[in-house]
Write a protein that holds these residues in place. Structure first.
Motif, PDB file in Angstrom:
ATOM      1  N   MET A   1      56.945  14.331  90.616  1.00  0.00           N
ATOM      2  CA  MET A   1      56.153  14.070  89.433  1.00  0.00           C
ATOM      3  C   MET A   1      55.830  15.368  88.695  1.00  0.00           C
ATOM      4  SD  MET A   1      55.401  11.251  88.198  1.00  0.00           S
ATOM      5  CE  MET A   1      54.415  10.714  86.873  1.00  0.00           C
ATOM      6  N   ARG A   2      55.682  16.471  89.455  1.00  0.00           N
ATOM      7  CA  ARG A   2      55.356  17.738  88.795  1.00  0.00           C
ATOM      8  C   ARG A   2      56.512  18.219  87.934  1.00  0.00           C
ATOM      9  NH1 ARG A   2      55.836  22.728  92.998  1.00  0.00           N
ATOM     10  NH2 ARG A   2      57.857  22.133  93.813  1.00  0.00           N
ATOM     11  N   TYR A   3      57.757  17.872  88.318  1.00  0.00           N
ATOM     12  CA  TYR A   3      58.899  18.269  87.494  1.00  0.00           C
ATOM     13  C   TYR A   3      58.849  17.552  86.144  1.00  0.00           C
ATOM     14  CZ  TYR A   3      60.719  20.120  91.853  1.00  0.00           C
ATOM     15  OH  TYR A   3      60.873  20.809  93.009  1.00  0.00           O
ATOM     16  N   PHE A   4      58.521  16.284  86.179  1.00  0.00           N
ATOM     17  CA  PHE A   4      58.432  15.524  84.938  1.00  0.00           C
ATOM     18  C   PHE A   4      57.349  16.082  84.017  1.00  0.00           C
ATOM     19  CE2 PHE A   4      56.196  12.222  82.549  1.00  0.00           C
ATOM     20  CZ  PHE A   4      57.201  11.860  81.664  1.00  0.00           C
ATOM     21  N   TRP A   5      56.145  16.307  84.568  1.00  0.00           N
ATOM     22  CA  TRP A   5      55.046  16.771  83.729  1.00  0.00           C
ATOM     23  C   TRP A   5      55.274  18.186  83.217  1.00  0.00           C
ATOM     24  CZ3 TRP A   5      52.479  13.404  81.368  1.00  0.00           C
ATOM     25  CH2 TRP A   5      52.183  12.180  81.948  1.00  0.00           C
ATOM     26  N   THR A   6      55.913  19.016  84.022  1.00  0.00           N
ATOM     27  CA  THR A   6      56.224  20.362  83.560  1.00  0.00           C
ATOM     28  C   THR A   6      57.204  20.299  82.399  1.00  0.00           C
ATOM     29  OG1 THR A   6      55.875  21.225  85.775  1.00  0.00           O
ATOM     30  CG2 THR A   6      57.091  22.619  84.246  1.00  0.00           C
ATOM     31  N   PHE A   7      58.244  19.479  82.539  1.00  0.00           N
ATOM     32  CA  PHE A   7      59.197  19.333  81.441  1.00  0.00           C
ATOM     33  C   PHE A   7      58.538  18.699  80.223  1.00  0.00           C
ATOM     34  CE2 PHE A   7      62.335  16.795  79.102  1.00  0.00           C
ATOM     35  CZ  PHE A   7      63.096  17.839  78.590  1.00  0.00           C
ATOM     36  N   PHE A   8      57.687  17.720  80.439  1.00  0.00           N
ATOM     37  CA  PHE A   8      57.011  17.043  79.328  1.00  0.00           C
ATOM     38  C   PHE A   8      56.205  18.026  78.493  1.00  0.00           C
ATOM     39  CE2 PHE A   8      53.164  14.903  77.750  1.00  0.00           C
ATOM     40  CZ  PHE A   8      53.742  13.960  76.913  1.00  0.00           C
ATOM     41  N   TRP A   9      55.368  18.841  79.155  1.00  0.00           N
ATOM     42  CA  TRP A   9      54.543  19.784  78.416  1.00  0.00           C
ATOM     43  C   TRP A   9      55.365  20.922  77.831  1.00  0.00           C
ATOM     44  CZ3 TRP A   9      50.313  18.430  76.382  1.00  0.00           C
ATOM     45  CH2 TRP A   9      49.522  17.456  76.990  1.00  0.00           C
ATOM     46  N   ALA A  10      56.380  21.376  78.534  1.00  0.00           N
ATOM     47  CA  ALA A  10      57.260  22.410  77.983  1.00  0.00           C
ATOM     48  C   ALA A  10      57.993  21.862  76.762  1.00  0.00           C
ATOM     49  CB  ALA A  10      58.252  22.888  79.031  1.00  0.00           C
ATOM     50  N   PHE A  11      58.431  20.617  76.839  1.00  0.00           N
ATOM     51  CA  PHE A  11      59.112  19.980  75.717  1.00  0.00           C
ATOM     52  C   PHE A  11      58.203  19.931  74.490  1.00  0.00           C
ATOM     53  CE2 PHE A  11      60.375  16.184  73.313  1.00  0.00           C
ATOM     54  CZ  PHE A  11      61.737  16.407  73.165  1.00  0.00           C
ATOM     55  N   LEU A  12      56.983  19.458  74.671  1.00  0.00           N
ATOM     56  CA  LEU A  12      56.064  19.358  73.539  1.00  0.00           C
ATOM     57  C   LEU A  12      55.705  20.718  72.961  1.00  0.00           C
ATOM     58  CD1 LEU A  12      53.550  16.578  74.640  1.00  0.00           C
ATOM     59  CD2 LEU A  12      55.393  16.420  72.964  1.00  0.00           C
ATOM     60  N   LEU A  13      55.375  21.658  73.827  1.00  0.00           N
ATOM     61  CA  LEU A  13      54.937  22.967  73.339  1.00  0.00           C
ATOM     62  C   LEU A  13      56.063  23.763  72.689  1.00  0.00           C
ATOM     63  CD1 LEU A  13      52.526  23.946  76.226  1.00  0.00           C
ATOM     64  CD2 LEU A  13      51.920  23.261  73.899  1.00  0.00           C
ATOM     65  N   VAL A  14      57.268  23.676  73.232  1.00  0.00           N
ATOM     66  CA  VAL A  14      58.396  24.390  72.627  1.00  0.00           C
ATOM     67  C   VAL A  14      58.774  23.763  71.298  1.00  0.00           C
ATOM     68  CG1 VAL A  14      60.848  24.923  72.919  1.00  0.00           C
ATOM     69  CG2 VAL A  14      59.256  25.349  74.781  1.00  0.00           C
ATOM     70  N   HIS A  15      58.726  22.454  71.209  1.00  0.00           N
ATOM     71  CA  HIS A  15      59.014  21.803  69.930  1.00  0.00           C
ATOM     72  C   HIS A  15      57.972  22.178  68.885  1.00  0.00           C
ATOM     73  CE1 HIS A  15      62.521  19.161  70.221  1.00  0.00           C
ATOM     74  NE2 HIS A  15      62.279  19.235  71.525  1.00  0.00           N
ATOM     75  N   MET A  16      56.704  22.225  69.283  1.00  0.00           N
ATOM     76  CA  MET A  16      55.663  22.636  68.358  1.00  0.00           C
ATOM     77  C   MET A  16      55.889  24.077  67.897  1.00  0.00           C
ATOM     78  SD  MET A  16      51.601  23.073  69.007  1.00  0.00           S
ATOM     79  CE  MET A  16      51.954  24.375  70.163  1.00  0.00           C
ATOM     80  N   LEU A  17      56.194  24.960  68.831  1.00  0.00           N
ATOM     81  CA  LEU A  17      56.429  26.359  68.506  1.00  0.00           C
ATOM     82  C   LEU A  17      57.649  26.530  67.608  1.00  0.00           C
ATOM     83  CD1 LEU A  17      55.602  29.323  69.065  1.00  0.00           C
ATOM     84  CD2 LEU A  17      57.221  29.259  70.964  1.00  0.00           C
ATOM     85  N   THR A  18      58.702  25.796  67.887  1.00  0.00           N
ATOM     86  CA  THR A  18      59.908  25.863  67.065  1.00  0.00           C
ATOM     87  C   THR A  18      59.648  25.342  65.661  1.00  0.00           C
ATOM     88  OG1 THR A  18      61.236  25.524  69.043  1.00  0.00           O
ATOM     89  CG2 THR A  18      62.329  25.195  66.948  1.00  0.00           C
ATOM     90  N   TYR A  19      58.893  24.272  65.550  1.00  0.00           N
ATOM     91  CA  TYR A  19      58.575  23.717  64.234  1.00  0.00           C
ATOM     92  C   TYR A  19      57.744  24.704  63.409  1.00  0.00           C
ATOM     93  CZ  TYR A  19      56.645  20.763  60.607  1.00  0.00           C
ATOM     94  OH  TYR A  19      56.273  20.255  59.394  1.00  0.00           O
ATOM     95  N   VAL A  20      56.740  25.283  64.034  1.00  0.00           N
ATOM     96  CA  VAL A  20      55.859  26.205  63.310  1.00  0.00           C
ATOM     97  C   VAL A  20      56.614  27.459  62.898  1.00  0.00           C
ATOM     98  CG1 VAL A  20      53.823  27.686  63.565  1.00  0.00           C
ATOM     99  CG2 VAL A  20      53.737  25.319  64.319  1.00  0.00           C
ATOM    100  N   THR A  21      57.377  28.039  63.816  1.00  0.00           N
ATOM    101  CA  THR A  21      58.096  29.266  63.465  1.00  0.00           C
ATOM    102  C   THR A  21      59.194  29.010  62.444  1.00  0.00           C
ATOM    103  OG1 THR A  21      59.475  28.997  65.422  1.00  0.00           O
ATOM    104  CG2 THR A  21      57.612  30.501  65.592  1.00  0.00           C
ATOM    105  N   SER A  22      59.864  27.880  62.517  1.00  0.00           N
ATOM    106  CA  SER A  22      60.900  27.596  61.521  1.00  0.00           C
ATOM    107  C   SER A  22      60.294  27.356  60.148  1.00  0.00           C
ATOM    108  CB  SER A  22      61.752  26.399  61.940  1.00  0.00           C
ATOM    109  OG  SER A  22      60.984  25.213  61.938  1.00  0.00           O
ATOM    110  N   SER A  23      59.129  26.757  60.086  1.00  0.00           N
ATOM    111  CA  SER A  23      58.501  26.567  58.779  1.00  0.00           C
ATOM    112  C   SER A  23      57.927  27.879  58.241  1.00  0.00           C
ATOM    113  CB  SER A  23      57.410  25.502  58.849  1.00  0.00           C
ATOM    114  OG  SER A  23      56.355  25.929  59.671  1.00  0.00           O
ATOM    115  N   MET A  24      57.495  28.774  59.120  1.00  0.00           N
ATOM    116  CA  MET A  24      57.005  30.075  58.662  1.00  0.00           C
ATOM    117  C   MET A  24      58.145  30.942  58.144  1.00  0.00           C
ATOM    118  SD  MET A  24      54.177  30.966  61.572  1.00  0.00           S
ATOM    119  CE  MET A  24      53.885  32.606  60.990  1.00  0.00           C
TER     120      MET A  24
END
Length: 61
Positions: A1-24
């Motif tokens: 279960m920890r693998y899933f949650w780690t990927f889930f949060w990494a997925f969300l945070l990296v997508h957020m970071l990519t979206y913000v930096t690409s728009s900047m």
């Protein structure tokens, strides 16, 4: 279960970071680039966690 949650949060945070930096920068947001980066970040998190020792260090005075 920890693998899933780690990927889930990494997925969300990296997508957020990519979206913000690409728009900047003014470039287009790329979903696949962010997904690949999130997989790489997840692997790096597990590699770093495996390298850090779990045992407490003894004080030797």
């Amino acid at each position: 279960m920890r693998y899933f949650w780690t990927f889930f949060w990494a997925f969300l945070l990296v997508h957020m970071l990519t979206y913000v930096t690409s728009s900047m920068v003014g470039s287009a947001y790329d979903f696949m680039t962010a997904t690949i980066l999130s997989v790489v970040v997840t692997i790096l998190i597990f590699a770093i966690a495996a390298l850090i020792p779990n045992e407490p260090v003894n004080d030797q005075h």
